[in-house]
Scaffold this active site. Structure first.
Site, PDB file in Angstrom:
ATOM      1  N   CYS A  43       0.535  -1.399  -0.030  1.00  0.00           N
ATOM      2  CA  CYS A  43       0.009  -0.076  -0.054  1.00  0.00           C
ATOM      3  C   CYS A  43       0.886   1.138  -0.080  1.00  0.00           C
ATOM      4  O   CYS A  43       1.993   1.462   0.119  1.00  0.00           O
ATOM      5  CB  CYS A  43      -0.834  -0.040   1.265  1.00  0.00           C
ATOM      6  N   HIS A  74       5.579  -5.243   9.120  1.00  0.00           N
ATOM      7  CA  HIS A  74       5.259  -6.601   9.511  1.00  0.00           C
ATOM      8  C   HIS A  74       5.939  -7.080   8.699  1.00  0.00           C
ATOM      9  O   HIS A  74       4.433  -7.959   8.089  1.00  0.00           O
ATOM     10  CB  HIS A  74       3.937  -6.596   9.792  1.00  0.00           C
ATOM     11  N   HIS A 120       3.661   1.918  11.160  1.00  0.00           N
ATOM     12  CA  HIS A 120       3.001   2.047  12.844  1.00  0.00           C
ATOM     13  C   HIS A 120       2.111   2.608  13.733  1.00  0.00           C
ATOM     14  O   HIS A 120       1.505   2.706  14.380  1.00  0.00           O
ATOM     15  CB  HIS A 120       3.041   0.565  13.420  1.00  0.00           C
ATOM     16  N   HIS A 171      -0.280  -4.667  19.625  1.00  0.00           N
ATOM     17  CA  HIS A 171       0.227  -4.442  18.655  1.00  0.00           C
ATOM     18  C   HIS A 171       0.518  -2.893  17.704  1.00  0.00           C
ATOM     19  O   HIS A 171       0.369  -2.159  19.246  1.00  0.00           O
ATOM     20  CB  HIS A 171      -1.324  -4.241  17.177  1.00  0.00           C
ATOM     21  N   GLU A 173       0.722  -0.417  16.311  1.00  0.00           N
ATOM     22  CA  GLU A 173      -0.560   0.256  16.180  1.00  0.00           C
ATOM     23  C   GLU A 173      -1.108   1.249  17.353  1.00  0.00           C
ATOM     24  O   GLU A 173      -1.772   2.755  17.271  1.00  0.00           O
ATOM     25  CB  GLU A 173      -0.973   0.478  14.560  1.00  0.00           C
ATOM     26  N   CYS A 250      -8.214   2.051   7.573  1.00  0.00           N
ATOM     27  CA  CYS A 250      -7.514   2.733   5.676  1.00  0.00           C
ATOM     28  C   CYS A 250      -7.889   1.890   4.447  1.00  0.00           C
ATOM     29  O   CYS A 250      -8.913   0.372   4.090  1.00  0.00           O
ATOM     30  CB  CYS A 250      -5.728   2.382   6.239  1.00  0.00           C
ATOM     31  N   SER A 322       1.612  -5.300   3.313  1.00  0.00           N
ATOM     32  CA  SER A 322       3.300  -5.524   4.308  1.00  0.00           C
ATOM     33  C   SER A 322       4.094  -6.584   2.283  1.00  0.00           C
ATOM     34  O   SER A 322       5.283  -6.221   2.898  1.00  0.00           O
ATOM     35  CB  SER A 322       3.914  -5.084   4.859  1.00  0.00           C
TER      36      SER A 322
END
Ligand code: SF4
Length: 366
Positions: A43, A74, A120, A171, A173, A250, A322
């Site tokens: 992305c 990741h 992240h 995580h 993020e 997203c 990713s």
């Protein structure tokens, strides 16, 4: 299901029709169609973050090796390639930099006084620590993650309690977003979460200090369906719940899930190319499994177990946001080698989104 009788010639398979499917073995048959999800793979946030590291490693090479806080994205292959070819070091805490510096000195190398923050995002505490250590920073946080940080700051300042839907309190993020307003944030498990994390609140039982002032934010890479179900539960429990006008999931997460949905009716097995710590990649795996009942995760072509293919004629392939696409192309070649007449189907649209490269910000005197 069609079954092919094949003769092995120079590691390739050629074949003709055979009428007893039960007698099929994989080495007697071939995959006819390979459906490649589109979009899949990188992305805009991942492209920006990897380029930020590659460019910084080159530009700062005269100062020394480059440190990156957390895996830049990741995916194991991306991380290993940066370590092996660009002298990049990944750390999980800035306190690791001292040891890294000493080890570099023993090898007659040095470490640049710059740290890159991963896609992240990081909490304000990490930024402050980097500044205290006199480190310049390059912030490769995806702008779509930054948007959620901005919302968290805004709502916390206005006195709201934040229910942050996520799949794990570990995580990166979630750690970063919660770090914007730790006292005002509760991390709530997304419905259907397959990870066990006792620190996650249950949306059915979570409590808030004031039900009149509560807002919901989300991790960017969750299952679209499960996130909507979780928001619906919270809305029922807290009728005054504020739901920001644009949800936090997203575009890349949504588009890759849609592409899996489009392919699933046509395939009898799915390969999902992702590392197991990629949230968006694991959501693709779960969705593919739910829709076609036979999905396998691979890091690369080397992980394909040919016994998985015994009953498959049409295979779908997708990859996390990713995952480098050369890993998918290696899988295409794997199937083409076995069936030179393989029909590769790739429908859908690529995305046309780019994010600006971040600048290097020097430490400020405190
Ligand atoms: S998956 Fe989404 S949030 Fe994550 S880097 Fe890509 S665009 Fe940004």
């Amino acid at each position: 299901m069609t079954c092919y009788l094949a003769t092995q010639v120079d590691s390739k398979f050629v074949g003709g029709l055979r009428d007893t499917p039960a007698a099929c073995r994989y080495d007697e048959r071939m995959i006819e169609k390979l459906y490649l999800a589109k979009p899949r793979g990188f992305c805009a946030g991942v492209v920006m973050a990897i380029e930020a590291v590659e460019d910084a490693a080159t530009e700062l090479s005269h100062e020394g090796d480059l440190a990156v806080y957390h895996a830049i994205v990741h995916n194991n292959t991306v991380v290993e390639r940066l370590e092996d070819t660009r002298n990049v070091h990944f750390v999980e805490a800035l306190s690791e930099l001292d040891g890294l510096r000493k080890r570099a000195a023993q090898d007659k190398r040095q470490l640049a006084d710059t740290v890159v923050f991963s896609a992240h995002g990081v909490s304000p505490a990490v930024r402050q620590e980097a500044n205290r250590l006199g480190l310049a920073t390059i912030d490769a946080t995806c702008p779509l993650v930054t948007k959620v940080h901005t919302e968290a700051k805004k709502y916390a300042k206005e006195g709201y309690h934040i229910l942050l839907i996520g799949d794990s309190t570990k995580h990166q993020e979630v750690i970063g977003t919660r770090g914007e307003a730790p006292e005002a944030t509760t991390v709530v498990s997304v419905i259907g979460n397959r990870k066990h994390d006792p620190e996650l609140a249950d949306p059915h039982t979570v409590t808030v200090p004031n039900a009149e002032k509560v807002v919901v934010l989300t991790q960017t890479t969750l299952s679209v369906d499960d996130t909507m179900k979780t928001i619906a539960i919270l809305k029922e429990r807290f009728p005054k719940l504020v739901i920001p006008p644009r949800d936090d999931l997203c575009y890349a997460t949504k588009n890759r899930q849609d592409a899996v949905r489009n392919i699933a009716p046509h395939v009898d097995m799915f390969l999902v190319v992702t590392s197991d710590y990629s949230s968006n990649g694991m959501r693709l795996l779960e969705l593919a499994e739910d829709l076609c009942g036979n999905a396998k995760r691979v890091e690369s072509v080397d992980d394909i177990d040919e016994s998985w293919l015994e009953h498959a004629t049409n295979v779908g392939v997708t990859s996390a946001a990713s995952t480098p696409d050369d890993l998918v192309q290696a899988i295409v070649n794997f199937f083409k080698t076995r069936n030179p007449k393989l029909n590769v189907v790739e429908e859908g649209e690529w995305e046309d989104i780019t994010f600006r490269k971040p600048k290097r910000i020097p430490a400020t005197a405190s």
